[in-house]
Design an enzyme around this catalytic site. Structure first.
Site, mmCIF file in Angstrom:
data_model
loop_
_atom_site.group_PDB
_atom_site.id
_atom_site.type_symbol
_atom_site.label_atom_id
_atom_site.label_comp_id
_atom_site.label_asym_id
_atom_site.label_seq_id
_atom_site.Cartn_x
_atom_site.Cartn_y
_atom_site.Cartn_z
ATOM 1 N N HIS A 70 0.811 -1.209 0.000
ATOM 2 C CA HIS A 70 0.000 0.000 0.000
ATOM 3 C C HIS A 70 0.850 1.266 0.000
ATOM 4 O O HIS A 70 0.319 2.369 0.013
ATOM 5 C CB HIS A 70 -0.911 0.021 1.232
ATOM 6 C CG HIS A 70 -2.086 -0.885 1.109
ATOM 7 N ND1 HIS A 70 -2.219 -2.051 1.816
ATOM 8 C CD2 HIS A 70 -3.191 -0.801 0.339
ATOM 9 C CE1 HIS A 70 -3.349 -2.638 1.498
ATOM 10 N NE2 HIS A 70 -3.974 -1.912 0.605
ATOM 11 N N ARG A 120 -15.404 -2.968 1.504
ATOM 12 C CA ARG A 120 -15.316 -1.515 1.346
ATOM 13 C C ARG A 120 -15.331 -1.208 -0.145
ATOM 14 O O ARG A 120 -15.177 -2.118 -0.970
ATOM 15 C CB ARG A 120 -14.036 -0.974 1.983
ATOM 16 C CG ARG A 120 -12.760 -1.449 1.343
ATOM 17 C CD ARG A 120 -11.538 -0.875 2.063
ATOM 18 N NE ARG A 120 -11.416 0.545 1.852
ATOM 19 C CZ ARG A 120 -10.728 1.110 0.841
ATOM 20 N NH1 ARG A 120 -10.108 0.353 -0.038
ATOM 21 N NH2 ARG A 120 -10.650 2.420 0.731
ATOM 22 N N ASN A 138 -13.712 1.242 -3.350
ATOM 23 C CA ASN A 138 -12.610 2.094 -3.785
ATOM 24 C C ASN A 138 -12.970 2.584 -5.176
ATOM 25 O O ASN A 138 -13.796 1.968 -5.851
ATOM 26 C CB ASN A 138 -11.326 1.267 -3.827
ATOM 27 C CG ASN A 138 -10.081 2.128 -3.848
ATOM 28 O OD1 ASN A 138 -10.098 3.267 -3.392
ATOM 29 N ND2 ASN A 138 -9.003 1.583 -4.375
ATOM 30 N N GLU A 165 -14.271 -0.293 -7.301
ATOM 31 C CA GLU A 165 -13.878 -1.624 -6.833
ATOM 32 C C GLU A 165 -14.643 -1.963 -5.568
ATOM 33 O O GLU A 165 -14.589 -1.222 -4.587
ATOM 34 C CB GLU A 165 -12.384 -1.648 -6.507
ATOM 35 C CG GLU A 165 -11.493 -1.556 -7.722
ATOM 36 C CD GLU A 165 -10.017 -1.440 -7.348
ATOM 37 O OE1 GLU A 165 -9.704 -1.286 -6.151
ATOM 38 O OE2 GLU A 165 -9.187 -1.481 -8.260
#
Lengths: 338, 200, 322
Positions: free
Chosen positions: A194, A224, A226, A266
């Site tokens: 990351h 989550r 993105n 995403e």
């Protein structure tokens, strides 16, 4: 929802991809506010609304057949898009089990899994394949388990090994990524892979995310969203193929941006893998053009405001710089300022 | 520096120093890395067995004599090539026991090639120390053709494999022992930013 | 389902075996039939026990094969000087008793980069290694198991171990003067060996200290100890966010007291090892007693954090941020 009309479309060359009205309706628009900023924004990956992309653990939609085809093309042209370090075989089988059980349970008209002890038979009707194999014995499959089932799912997957109080990206099938290289990143720890994301590290986001994921429990996955933007509905926006898609950023004009520029969302989910104690990170990519976004007035207005407000470093990192102003100009007509 | 922020995979190196509770030490240094060997022995030679491998380079021949003089204990091997030294290192590691520490000093390319060999023999990064010496030149991995260009001294360097002009990022892979390089003029071929020697 | 609650499985005790004078093996099957969830070697489950109206949650290592999922098997050693969990298991739990257990959790996993696994067990600490043996054999990983116990009659599962591990298992009975020579063993291991120890605190400390003194890096040393929450003086607890005033009695942990008061507090291992239950200390007027293995010495000294599953305090008032 199981009688899906699979589209024949391309994600390269002539780019015939498009969304049906239903696909637009269920698109995971990622902006709950007019301003976008990083957060850990993880929530339990529980059963969502019927027909939504969050309904099941793994989502299959009208693009399934075309995406699987595109994935195979990418992988054939560049085998480095698949990697599995030698110690990840337990995780590979965990992943195969997760996918086969989810898809056969949630899409019974499309997929069937029959078990006779360790002899399994997997039927994939959309791709018209059927294979019998012995669970745990890779020699009974046409290729190793992660690659075998990874080619039959939409989206990218990373298998992470949990050790040394950290998570390592030790296997991956990555053909629809937003500009990162599996061949380069394979073997990296959580904060290492990351590392290129700007600002988030100082905010402690990855420290908190890692701590949370180390305690991820079986049966309690999380998810989550993105986002980024792509010129043309291209899945393979990898560093490896950058010479092929990079120049497209120059071809955007105010006249064609509505059909050319796509919001790329995403849906990321993380599942604890039971046998290997690893974690699978699924990255499911959804593409929608500005024109398709504009069929929803709320989305169009919000998209305009998000693009205006996004930080310069973040815009640079997400590759938006060349077309950002043009997109803002095109979207302005949908924003009444209220 | 890229995009105005610092990428966290870039390794931070330090001065080599003997690990007191190790049961055996192996040192591998090239060129100006010889200084590290001399410094370590001047501080205090260890009580445990040591083997030192030194790769002479043309510009640093004088270190070899100083190393020979300072090493009162331990075995010294002088090598003429990095490949040869790393091969011998591999042989020593294959019969080694837990408790060993590996000390590397020299260019990034050499150190990470040696680290990779050590890793393949079961050594963890916790059991290695790396001291960058002699040059800041970076090994660069080309994402397009997958070749590694061993010593890039400029911010943009030609790939030794395919010739593309690669931007040398700060994003580093320990597994490959190289920084990531991608074609800087992919969007507008021939349109190159200023090339500068930033890693002399 | 609350954010912090762990998934629960309803099981029935289907068999109990007296393995040694102090150790009983419990076989658990799923209450509604079918297979239990699969798991990785070294995992444990947290068993909820209703003792006189109070819920005790005790972790026990799974000793069964991760491939035989019709049942889970756990081994429980009777501890007299305890808060009653093991005594309850031995004396009150019978065949047919229903129990509630968590999904398996692994805080003692085999390291996948290890070129050799050195397993060292003391007493009841043998249990997590039993499930690990299946994983090691399935993957063809080189290993050695060294099992030390007080006397042969207290050695649990030795026949089972011999069947699984053959010559890779070594046994040491203290009563027969057989001692495990740790220094010699640790000095002779090839590069890439990882050592795993589970047993009494003294043994865990000895293995850790000797390995480190012989140059083993900390990342190659793994241990599991189920710390039982110690008994202490009562605590007046105030929960800032929940706006609750609770008294933590001597024989209950802070976590258990919060749970009894209906607070949805996070937890995972319940043994001071994993850090999941960490809470911010807003105020206290005495001394924090840190019994966990998670916080650093600096963090313990700073007094701003506490692990309520095992740690306590000697004070008039303790305020936590939950």
């Amino acid at each position: 929802m199981n009688d899906i009309a699979f589209k024949q479309e391309t994600f390269r060359d002539d780019y015939t991809y498009s969304n049906s009205v239903e696909a637009i309706k269920r698109f995971p628009f990622p902006f709950p506010e007019d301003n976008y900023m990083y957060s850990v924004n993880i929530e339990p990956h529980t059963k969502g609304a019927i027909g939504s992309v969050f309904e099941f653990d793994l989502d299959i939609d009208e693009h399934y057949v075309a995406e699987c085809k595109d994935k195979l093309i990418t992988l054939t042209q560049d085998p480095g898009r698949y990697a599995a370090l030698p110690h990840m075989m337990d995780a590979q089988w965990d992943f195969l089990e997760l996918v086969m059980e989810s898809l056969s349970r949630d899409y019974p008209e499309l997929f069937t899994l029959k078990k006779d002890g360790k002899r399994w038979t997997w039927t994939n009707r959309p791709l018209a394949t059927q294979d019998s194999f012995v669970f745990g014995d890779a020699s009974t499959l046409p290729m190793e388990p992660f690659k075998y089932i990874g080619l039959q799912t939409q989206g990218d997957f990373v298998l992470m090994d949990q050790r040394d109080g950290d998570l390592f990206a030790d296997a991956g099938i990555i053909t629809s990524q937003a500009d990162w290289s599996l061949a380069f990143d394979v073997g990296m720890s959580f904060k290492q892979w990351h590392a290129p994301v700007p600002h988030a590290h100082e905010m402690g986001i990855f420290d908190r995310a890692l701590k949370y994921l180390l305690h991820l429990q079986a049966g309690q996955p999380v998810r989550r969203l993105n986002w980024t933007m792509t010129v043309n509905p291209r899945l393979d926006t990898s560093p490896e193929s950058y010479p092929q898609w990079g120049p497209d950023r120059n071809t955007v004009t105010l006249e064609n941006i509505g059909g050319k520029l796509h919001l790329r969302v995403e849906l990321q989910a993380l599942f604890r893998l039971p046998r290997s104690n690893g974690i699978v990170f699924s990255i499911r990519c959804y593409l929608i053009s500005l024109e398709e976004i504009a069929t929803n007035p709320v989305w169009a207005k919000r998209m305009h405001r998000v693009l205006k407000g996004v930080h310069a470093d973040l815009a640079e990192y997400k590759g938006l710089t060349k077309f950002r102003e043009t997109a803002i100009e095109w979207l302005a007509k949908f924003d009444d300022g209220v | 520096m890229e995009y105005g922020y610092w990428i966290k995979t870039k390794p931070a190196y330090s001065n080599l120093s003997w690990v007191k509770n190790a049961t055996r030490h192996i040192v591998l240094a090239e060129g100006a890395g010889g200084l590290a060997i001399i410094r370590m022995y001047q501080e205090q030679p260890p009580a445990q067995p040591v083997s030192v491998h030194y790769v002479v380079t043309d510009q640093d021949r004088h270190y070899a004599q100083a190393i020979i003089k300072v090493m009162q204990v331990g075995s010294l091997h002088i090598h003429t090539s990095v490949d040869e030294a790393i091969a011998i290192l591999g042989t020593e590691l294959s019969s080694a026991y837990m408790g060993l520490r590996l000390y590397l000093a020299g260019s990034e390319h050499m150190m990470w090639q040696a680290a990779k060999t050590a890793y393949e023999h079961g050594l963890s990064y916790q059991e290695m120390q790396l001291e960058q010496a002699g040059t800041l030149a970076r090994p660069v991995y080309c994402v397009h053709c997958k070749a590694i260009t061993p010593h890039a001294t400029t911010n943009i360097a030609a790939c030794a494999g395919c010739g593309k002009m690669l931007f040398v990022r700060d994003h580093f892979s320990r597994q490959l022992g190289a920084y990531m390089g991608f074609m800087i003029d992919a969007e507008n071929p021939g349109d190159l930013p200023e090339i500068a020697e930033v890693y002399p | 389902m609350s954010q912090n609650a762990m998934n629960k499985i309803q099981v029935i005790v289907s068999a109990i075996h007296q393995v040694t004078p102090l150790v009983k093996q419990f076989v658990l099957t799923k209450a509604d039939g079918g297979n239990l969830p699969t798991f990785s070697g070294g995992s444990h489950i947290v068993v909820s026990l209703n003792i006189h109206g109070r819920i005790h949650r005790n972790p026990y290592s799974l000793m069964s094969s991760p491939d035989a999922l019709d049942s889970y098997q756990i081994g429980v050693r009777r501890q007299e000087q305890s808060r009653g969990g093991s005594v309850f298991m031995h004396d009150q739990v019978q065949v047919g008793t229903p129990l509630e257990v968590s999904y398996p959790v692994n805080l003692f996993a085999l390291h996948r980069l290890a070129r050799k696994h050195l397993l060292i067990a003391g007493g009841i600490g043998i249990t997590p290694f039993l499930s690990q043996l299946h994983d090691l054999k399935r993957n063809g990983s080189p290993y050695e198991l060294h099992y030390a116990y007080r006397a042969p009659e207290h050695a649990a599962f030795t026949q089972h171990i011999k069947t699984l591990a053959g010559d890779d298992a070594h046994f040491y009975a203290e009563s027969r003067g057989q001692t495990l020579g740790l220094a010699g063993l640790l000095r002779a291991q090839p590069l890439g060996t990882h050592v795993y120890v589970c047993g009494p605190t003294g043994m865990v400390n000895a293995v850790t200290d000797i390995a480190q003194s012989l140059g083993w890096p900390p990342g190659n040393i793994h241990s599991e100890q189920f710390l039982a929450p110690p008994i202490g003086s009562p605590i007046s607890l105030r929960l800032a966010q929940s706006e609750l005033e609770i008294t933590v009695p001597p024989e209950m942990s802070i976590l258990e007291a919060m749970e009894a008061a209906g607070v949805d507090a996070p937890y995972l291992c319940r043994g001071g090892a994993c850090g999941r239950c960490e809470l911010e200390v807003l105020e206290h007027d005495g001394e924090l007693l840190h019994y966990d293995h998670f916080l650093s010495d600096a963090e313990k000294y700073a007094g701003k954090k506490i692990m309520p599953c095992v740690s306590r305090a000697k004070c008039e008032k303790l305020v936590l941020n939950i």
